[in-house]
Design an enzyme around this catalytic site. Sequence first.
Site, PDB file in Angstrom:
ATOM      1  N   GLY A 142       1.658   1.622   1.026  1.00 23.31           N
ATOM      2  CA  GLY A 142       2.644   2.231   0.150  1.00 23.31           C
ATOM      3  C   GLY A 142       2.699   1.417  -1.132  1.00 23.31           C
ATOM      4  O   GLY A 142       1.791   0.641  -1.443  1.00 23.31           O
ATOM      5  N   ARG A 143       3.785   1.548  -1.875  1.00 23.61           N
ATOM      6  CA  ARG A 143       3.927   0.769  -3.106  1.00 23.61           C
ATOM      7  C   ARG A 143       4.492  -0.625  -2.858  1.00 23.61           C
ATOM      8  O   ARG A 143       4.398  -1.507  -3.717  1.00 23.61           O
ATOM      9  CB  ARG A 143       4.812   1.504  -4.112  1.00 23.61           C
TER      10      ARG A 143
ATOM     11  N   GLU B 236       2.739  -3.959  -3.893  1.00 24.20           N
ATOM     12  CA  GLU B 236       2.593  -4.257  -5.316  1.00 24.20           C
ATOM     13  C   GLU B 236       3.605  -5.290  -5.779  1.00 24.20           C
ATOM     14  O   GLU B 236       3.287  -6.149  -6.597  1.00 24.20           O
ATOM     15  CB  GLU B 236       2.750  -2.981  -6.144  1.00 24.20           C
TER      16      GLU B 236
ATOM     17  N   CYS C  38      -4.044   0.492   3.705  1.00 24.62           N
ATOM     18  CA  CYS C  38      -3.751   1.090   2.410  1.00 24.62           C
ATOM     19  C   CYS C  38      -3.658   0.013   1.323  1.00 24.62           C
ATOM     20  O   CYS C  38      -4.618  -0.665   1.032  1.00 24.62           O
ATOM     21  CB  CYS C  38      -2.482   1.938   2.521  1.00 24.62           C
ATOM     22  N   HIS C  39      -2.475  -0.186   0.728  1.00 22.62           N
ATOM     23  CA  HIS C  39      -2.271  -1.203  -0.298  1.00 22.62           C
ATOM     24  C   HIS C  39      -1.880  -2.558   0.293  1.00 22.62           C
ATOM     25  O   HIS C  39      -1.710  -3.529  -0.439  1.00 22.62           O
ATOM     26  CB  HIS C  39      -1.203  -0.740  -1.296  1.00 22.62           C
TER      27      HIS C  39
ATOM     28  N   TYR D 226      -7.043   1.343   0.663  1.00 21.18           N
ATOM     29  CA  TYR D 226      -7.012   2.601  -0.067  1.00 21.18           C
ATOM     30  C   TYR D 226      -8.167   2.543  -1.078  1.00 21.18           C
ATOM     31  O   TYR D 226      -8.331   1.540  -1.778  1.00 21.18           O
ATOM     32  CB  TYR D 226      -5.656   2.784  -0.760  1.00 21.18           C
TER      33      TYR D 226
END
Length: 188
Positions: A86-87, A90, A116-117, A136
Amino acid sequence: MTTKILIVTGDAAESLEVLYPYQRLVEEGYEVHIAAPSRKQLRFVVHDFEPGFDTYTEKPGYTWPADLAFSEVDAGDYAAVVIPGGRAPEYLRNDGELRKILKAFFDADKPVAQICHGPLLTAAVGGLEGRRVTAYPALELDMQAAGATFQDTEAVVDGTLVSSRAWPDHSAWMRAFLGILREKAPVT
Protein backbone atom coordinates in the site's frame (compact mmCIF):
# COMPACT_ATOMS: atom_id res chain seq x y z
CA MET A 1 4.40 -20.02 24.73
CA THR A 2 2.91 -19.51 21.26
CA THR A 3 5.29 -18.42 18.50
CA LYS A 4 4.71 -14.72 17.75
CA ILE A 5 4.82 -12.94 14.40
CA LEU A 6 4.88 -9.18 13.91
CA ILE A 7 3.12 -7.24 11.15
CA VAL A 8 4.47 -3.69 10.72
CA THR A 9 2.16 -1.23 9.00
CA GLY A 10 0.32 2.09 9.20
CA ASP A 11 -2.42 4.17 7.68
CA ALA A 12 -2.92 3.66 3.92
CA ALA A 13 -1.63 0.08 3.95
CA GLU A 14 -3.44 -2.15 1.48
CA SER A 15 -6.29 -3.88 3.36
CA LEU A 16 -5.82 -7.33 1.87
CA GLU A 17 -2.05 -7.23 2.30
CA VAL A 18 -2.48 -6.73 6.05
CA LEU A 19 -5.54 -8.84 6.77
CA TYR A 20 -4.83 -11.88 4.59
CA PRO A 21 -1.47 -12.71 6.23
CA TYR A 22 -2.88 -11.78 9.65
CA GLN A 23 -5.77 -14.23 9.32
CA ARG A 24 -3.71 -16.93 7.58
CA LEU A 25 -1.02 -16.86 10.27
CA VAL A 26 -3.59 -16.92 13.10
CA GLU A 27 -5.29 -19.83 11.36
CA GLU A 28 -1.93 -21.62 11.27
CA GLY A 29 -1.63 -21.20 15.07
CA TYR A 30 0.71 -18.19 15.40
CA GLU A 31 0.11 -15.26 17.72
CA VAL A 32 0.13 -12.19 15.47
CA HIS A 33 0.60 -8.57 16.58
CA ILE A 34 0.18 -5.48 14.43
CA ALA A 35 2.57 -2.61 15.14
CA ALA A 36 2.29 0.92 13.79
CA PRO A 37 3.77 4.35 14.58
CA SER A 38 1.28 4.58 17.48
CA ARG A 39 -1.49 2.54 19.09
CA LYS A 40 -4.57 3.69 17.22
CA GLN A 41 -7.29 2.62 14.83
CA LEU A 42 -5.50 2.26 11.50
CA ARG A 43 -7.21 3.20 8.24
CA PHE A 44 -6.34 0.86 5.38
CA VAL A 45 -7.03 1.28 1.66
CA VAL A 46 -8.07 -0.95 -1.24
CA HIS A 47 -5.85 -0.93 -4.31
CA ASP A 48 -7.57 -2.32 -7.36
CA PHE A 49 -6.66 -2.86 -10.98
CA GLU A 50 -9.26 -1.38 -13.31
CA PRO A 51 -9.40 -1.26 -17.12
CA GLY A 52 -8.29 2.05 -18.60
CA PHE A 53 -6.03 3.06 -15.68
CA ASP A 54 -2.26 3.15 -16.09
CA THR A 55 -1.78 2.16 -12.45
CA TYR A 56 -3.86 0.87 -9.55
CA THR A 57 -6.79 2.83 -8.14
CA GLU A 58 -7.28 3.52 -4.45
CA LYS A 59 -10.45 3.42 -2.36
CA PRO A 60 -11.06 3.53 1.40
CA GLY A 61 -10.59 0.14 3.04
CA TYR A 62 -11.02 -1.45 6.44
CA THR A 63 -10.00 -0.08 9.80
CA TRP A 64 -8.08 -2.18 12.33
CA PRO A 65 -6.46 -1.44 15.69
CA ALA A 66 -2.71 -1.43 16.10
CA ASP A 67 -1.76 -3.69 19.00
CA LEU A 68 1.35 -1.71 19.82
CA ALA A 69 3.52 1.20 18.74
CA PHE A 70 6.87 0.65 17.05
CA SER A 71 8.53 2.08 20.18
CA GLU A 72 7.02 -0.78 22.22
CA VAL A 73 8.30 -3.59 19.98
CA ASP A 74 11.10 -5.88 21.12
CA ALA A 75 12.13 -7.66 17.91
CA GLY A 76 13.58 -10.46 20.03
CA ASP A 77 10.05 -11.44 21.08
CA TYR A 78 9.05 -12.28 17.49
CA ALA A 79 10.03 -15.18 15.24
CA ALA A 80 9.23 -13.38 11.97
CA VAL A 81 7.93 -10.14 10.48
CA VAL A 82 5.42 -9.37 7.70
CA ILE A 83 5.65 -6.11 5.76
CA PRO A 84 2.47 -5.24 3.83
CA GLY A 85 2.35 -2.77 0.98
CA GLY A 86 0.00 0.00 0.00
CA ARG A 87 1.15 3.58 0.46
CA ALA A 88 2.19 3.10 4.11
CA PRO A 89 5.79 2.03 3.35
CA GLU A 90 6.41 5.33 1.55
CA TYR A 91 6.31 7.25 4.85
CA LEU A 92 7.08 4.44 7.29
CA ARG A 93 10.61 4.04 5.88
CA ASN A 94 11.40 7.37 7.56
CA ASP A 95 10.51 6.01 11.03
CA GLY A 96 13.71 5.38 13.00
CA GLU A 97 12.03 2.97 15.44
CA LEU A 98 10.74 0.83 12.60
CA ARG A 99 14.13 0.79 10.89
CA LYS A 100 15.68 -0.53 14.14
CA ILE A 101 13.05 -3.28 14.31
CA LEU A 102 13.59 -4.39 10.71
CA LYS A 103 17.38 -4.28 11.01
CA ALA A 104 17.14 -6.59 14.04
CA PHE A 105 15.17 -9.15 11.98
CA PHE A 106 17.74 -9.07 9.18
CA ASP A 107 20.71 -9.18 11.59
CA ALA A 108 19.21 -12.31 13.23
CA ASP A 109 18.31 -13.87 9.83
CA LYS A 110 14.67 -14.27 10.91
CA PRO A 111 11.94 -14.87 8.31
CA VAL A 112 10.70 -11.71 6.57
CA ALA A 113 7.67 -11.59 4.25
CA GLN A 114 7.27 -8.45 2.14
CA ILE A 115 4.74 -7.56 -0.53
CA CYS A 116 3.96 -4.76 -2.99
CA HIS A 117 5.57 -1.52 -1.69
CA GLY A 118 6.78 -3.26 1.50
CA PRO A 119 10.30 -3.70 0.07
CA LEU A 120 10.75 0.07 0.34
CA LEU A 121 11.12 -0.59 4.08
CA THR A 122 13.65 -3.39 3.75
CA ALA A 123 15.60 -1.29 1.23
CA ALA A 124 15.75 1.51 3.83
CA VAL A 125 17.68 -0.75 6.22
CA GLY A 126 20.01 -2.20 3.58
CA GLY A 127 18.28 -5.57 3.70
CA LEU A 128 18.08 -6.08 -0.07
CA GLU A 129 21.73 -5.75 -1.08
CA GLY A 130 22.70 -8.83 -3.10
CA ARG A 131 19.25 -10.42 -2.71
CA ARG A 132 16.67 -11.60 -5.22
CA VAL A 133 13.25 -9.97 -4.74
CA THR A 134 9.98 -9.09 -6.34
CA ALA A 135 7.73 -6.14 -5.52
CA TYR A 136 5.02 -4.10 -7.17
CA PRO A 137 6.45 -3.91 -10.73
CA ALA A 138 6.72 -0.10 -10.67
CA LEU A 139 9.39 -0.52 -7.97
CA GLU A 140 11.81 -2.45 -10.19
CA LEU A 141 14.25 0.48 -10.39
CA ASP A 142 13.99 1.08 -6.63
CA MET A 143 14.84 -2.57 -5.97
CA GLN A 144 17.83 -2.39 -8.31
CA ALA A 145 18.99 0.85 -6.66
CA ALA A 146 18.84 -1.00 -3.31
CA GLY A 147 21.22 -3.61 -4.71
CA ALA A 148 18.65 -6.33 -5.36
CA THR A 149 17.98 -8.41 -8.45
CA PHE A 150 14.34 -7.85 -9.39
CA GLN A 151 12.23 -10.76 -10.65
CA ASP A 152 8.69 -10.12 -11.94
CA THR A 153 7.01 -13.26 -10.58
CA GLU A 154 4.40 -14.23 -7.96
CA ALA A 155 6.83 -14.98 -5.15
CA VAL A 156 10.61 -14.93 -4.74
CA VAL A 157 12.37 -16.74 -1.92
CA ASP A 158 15.93 -15.72 -1.06
CA GLY A 159 17.02 -17.42 2.16
CA THR A 160 14.54 -16.32 4.82
CA LEU A 161 13.23 -13.39 2.73
CA VAL A 162 9.97 -13.96 0.83
CA SER A 163 8.75 -11.28 -1.58
CA SER A 164 5.60 -10.89 -3.63
CA ARG A 165 4.21 -8.34 -6.10
CA ALA A 166 0.72 -7.56 -4.80
CA TRP A 167 -2.43 -9.09 -3.33
CA PRO A 168 -3.31 -11.18 -6.44
CA ASP A 169 -0.20 -13.25 -5.54
CA HIS A 170 -1.18 -13.93 -1.91
CA SER A 171 -1.45 -17.71 -2.25
CA ALA A 172 2.07 -18.16 -3.64
CA TRP A 173 3.47 -15.62 -1.14
CA MET A 174 1.96 -17.20 1.97
CA ARG A 175 2.66 -20.75 0.76
CA ALA A 176 6.38 -19.88 0.46
CA PHE A 177 6.45 -17.95 3.76
CA LEU A 178 4.69 -20.72 5.69
CA GLY A 179 7.18 -23.22 4.30
CA ILE A 180 10.02 -21.19 5.82
CA LEU A 181 8.13 -20.63 9.08
CA ARG A 182 7.47 -24.34 9.52
CA GLU A 183 11.22 -24.93 9.31
CA LYS A 184 12.63 -21.86 11.13
CA ALA A 185 9.80 -20.86 13.48
CA PRO A 186 7.27 -23.66 13.93
CA VAL A 187 4.10 -23.14 15.95
CA THR A 188 4.70 -24.11 19.57
